[in-house]
Design a protein around this motif. Sequence first.
Motif, PDB file in Angstrom:
ATOM      1  N   ASP A   1       3.154 -14.991  13.041  1.00 28.31           N
ATOM      2  CA  ASP A   1       2.640 -16.014  12.135  1.00 28.31           C
ATOM      3  C   ASP A   1       1.164 -16.287  12.414  1.00 28.31           C
ATOM      4  O   ASP A   1       0.376 -16.501  11.492  1.00 28.31           O
ATOM      5  CB  ASP A   1       3.447 -17.308  12.290  1.00 28.31           C
ATOM      6  N   THR A  52      -2.090  -5.584  11.225  1.00 28.38           N
ATOM      7  CA  THR A  52      -1.085  -5.280  10.212  1.00 28.38           C
ATOM      8  C   THR A  52      -0.824  -3.780  10.183  1.00 28.38           C
ATOM      9  O   THR A  52      -1.580  -2.984  10.740  1.00 28.38           O
ATOM     10  CB  THR A  52      -1.520  -5.718   8.794  1.00 28.38           C
ATOM     11  N   PHE A 108       3.141  -9.074  12.015  1.00 31.35           N
ATOM     12  CA  PHE A 108       3.856  -9.060  13.287  1.00 31.35           C
ATOM     13  C   PHE A 108       3.852 -10.399  14.013  1.00 31.35           C
ATOM     14  O   PHE A 108       4.413 -10.514  15.100  1.00 31.35           O
ATOM     15  CB  PHE A 108       3.270  -7.958  14.173  1.00 31.35           C
ATOM     16  N   HIS A 113       7.749  -1.533  17.010  1.00 34.94           N
ATOM     17  CA  HIS A 113       8.287  -2.228  15.842  1.00 34.94           C
ATOM     18  C   HIS A 113       8.923  -1.227  14.881  1.00 34.94           C
ATOM     19  O   HIS A 113       8.251  -0.303  14.423  1.00 34.94           O
ATOM     20  CB  HIS A 113       7.174  -2.984  15.100  1.00 34.94           C
ATOM     21  N   GLU A 147       8.447  -7.953   7.572  1.00 35.38           N
ATOM     22  CA  GLU A 147       8.539  -8.158   9.013  1.00 35.38           C
ATOM     23  C   GLU A 147       9.361  -7.044   9.648  1.00 35.38           C
ATOM     24  O   GLU A 147      10.214  -6.437   8.982  1.00 35.38           O
ATOM     25  CB  GLU A 147       9.174  -9.513   9.329  1.00 35.38           C
TER      26      GLU A 147
END
Length: 282
Positions: free
Chosen positions: A61, A40, A59, A89, A98
């Motif tokens: 499921d 995370t 990042f 990201h 997200e």
Amino acid sequence: GEKISELSSGSKGAGHTGSIYSCNWSADSKQVLTASADKTAKLWDVSQATPTVLTTFAFADKPQIEHMQVGGFWLGSFMGTVGLSGDIHYLDPRAGSEPVRVVRGHSKTVTAVTSGPGDEVYTASYDGVVNRWQTKEGCVNRMRGKGHGGAGLVGLAAHHFSTNILSCGLDDKLIWSSLPGEQFGSEQTSLAGCPSAVDLAADGETGVCSTSKGIQLFRGQKILSTLTMDYEPTTACISPDGKEVAVGSVDMQVYVYQVEGDALTQPQVLTKHRGTISCASF
């Protein structure tokens, strides 16, 4: 200096549960972005005596080891993290937990490329990764699954009208995967030796693979024949109609074979190259 506070599990909103690999300040020094091995990233408000987690970014499921976040950045109003996979990201807490955009690619040397249906292109790298690209979208996804077990990939083959993509790696295996390439298939063919290249004819089934032990002709998952040779092959290709095979070699020559039945005939030799043959195509 004097310790003011710490970003920990005792902070409001709960902290990381794994090692923190990156810590980046906002321009006004009121917020901090951290990236962690717990897969995370967290945005903290550090303007008060007790830090508070404002947003926890996820990042996947079902996070895997490649989703560990190992770096971060904060450039003006833009912030983001870099995952162990090499994915970048872009994060925006106003848009939720997200990433708002993910930039994917390879983190190791690209060793093979082939075109697929429509505007799709597939690339492979030395760490066993296959990425699927589209002209307008860039890298759409990374193929999931065990694949070649991390072994370096040396060849990819598909066609615009193919239903499968074929990969070969330093695990001495051919793997057939369904298109679009979202996951490695389970259908494997063992090769005679370490491969250097693979190619498919237009029927999407007949193909050739050059290996350290011979030139192997195959149809689907079945090896039809293995031709031993007295030269070291570097690349191989098959004509769209499946009737000819060309093999490049270290000795600076290209050997062109006719396909007769399930075997390759005595070759014609193309000479006068000035170096090792690195690529061949019909």
